[in-house]
Design a protein around this motif. Structure first.
Motif, PDB file in Angstrom:
ATOM      1  N   ALA A  15      30.792  38.401  53.057  1.00 33.51           N
ATOM      2  CA  ALA A  15      30.740  37.178  52.257  1.00 33.51           C
ATOM      3  C   ALA A  15      32.085  36.914  51.582  1.00 33.51           C
ATOM      4  O   ALA A  15      32.531  35.765  51.485  1.00 33.51           O
ATOM      5  CB  ALA A  15      29.635  37.281  51.215  1.00 33.51           C
ATOM      6  N   THR A  16      32.743  37.975  51.138  1.00 30.63           N
ATOM      7  CA  THR A  16      34.053  37.827  50.508  1.00 30.63           C
ATOM      8  C   THR A  16      35.090  37.358  51.516  1.00 30.63           C
ATOM      9  O   THR A  16      35.994  36.589  51.177  1.00 30.63           O
ATOM     10  CB  THR A  16      34.491  39.171  49.883  1.00 30.63           C
ATOM     11  OG1 THR A  16      33.481  39.591  48.974  1.00 30.63           O
ATOM     12  CG2 THR A  16      35.802  39.044  49.154  1.00 30.63           C
ATOM     13  N   GLY A  70      35.898  29.199  53.717  1.00 30.82           N
ATOM     14  CA  GLY A  70      35.113  28.011  53.345  1.00 30.82           C
ATOM     15  C   GLY A  70      35.814  27.189  52.283  1.00 30.82           C
ATOM     16  O   GLY A  70      35.775  25.950  52.306  1.00 30.82           O
ATOM     17  N   ALA A  71      36.451  27.855  51.349  1.00 31.37           N
ATOM     18  CA  ALA A  71      37.158  27.149  50.280  1.00 31.37           C
ATOM     19  C   ALA A  71      38.333  26.361  50.840  1.00 31.37           C
ATOM     20  O   ALA A  71      38.575  25.205  50.441  1.00 31.37           O
ATOM     21  CB  ALA A  71      37.627  28.139  49.221  1.00 31.37           C
ATOM     22  N   ALA A  93      34.152  33.471  52.268  1.00 31.07           N
ATOM     23  CA  ALA A  93      34.281  32.532  51.142  1.00 31.07           C
ATOM     24  C   ALA A  93      35.655  31.858  51.075  1.00 31.07           C
ATOM     25  O   ALA A  93      35.727  30.627  50.906  1.00 31.07           O
ATOM     26  CB  ALA A  93      33.957  33.244  49.840  1.00 31.07           C
ATOM     27  N   PRO A  94      36.750  32.577  51.198  1.00 29.47           N
ATOM     28  CA  PRO A  94      38.054  31.878  51.150  1.00 29.47           C
ATOM     29  C   PRO A  94      38.240  30.900  52.309  1.00 29.47           C
ATOM     30  O   PRO A  94      38.824  29.825  52.123  1.00 29.47           O
ATOM     31  CB  PRO A  94      39.080  33.007  51.231  1.00 29.47           C
ATOM     32  CG  PRO A  94      38.363  34.212  50.761  1.00 29.47           C
ATOM     33  CD  PRO A  94      36.940  34.010  51.170  1.00 29.47           C
TER      34      PRO A  94
END
Length: 122
Positions: free
Chosen positions: A88-89, A95-96, A92-93
């Protein structure tokens, strides 16, 4: 076989060494019966006394195996959850960045095509 024949017939021309071993067998046989009887008696006394001790020992070992397997399973679960958090970590970037790119394409929040059409009409 020669020692057996020697015991039955007495001395049958065997060497002194063979006669001594034949005597040891005869002596040992008499004591052997007594030894077997004593061993049997001791076993019948020993086994019932050892069974409760063995049961206690097996119960303690079972508890240790239970604790060890529970801890091992818990560590596996924590490792699995950590792996999910790591994935997930990592996602996440990405996706950001994709979200920021889409948001920058949408700016400015004014309807430019409509404004151009209205200004062309005037």
């Amino acid at each position: 076989m020669a020692a057996l024949n020697c015991r039955i017939r007495g001395t049958c021309g065997l060497t002194e060494r063979a006669r001594c071993s034949a005597r040891r067998v005869e002596i040992g046989t008499g004591e052997g019966g007594e030894l077997v009887r004593r061993a049997s008696q001791q076993l019948t006394e020993l086994v019932p006394g050892e069974l409760p001790l063995a049961q206690v020992e097996m119960a303690e070992m079972g508890k240790r195996y239970g604790k060890g397997s529970g801890l091992f399973g818990g560590a596996g679960l924590v490792g699995f959850l950590m792996l999910q958090a790591l994935v997930a970590t990592a996602i996440a970037p990405a996706g950001a960045v994709a979200g920021k790119k889409q948001a920058s394409r949408a700016a400015p929040p004014t309807p430019e095509q409509t404004l151009h059409k209205e200004s062309a009409k005037r």
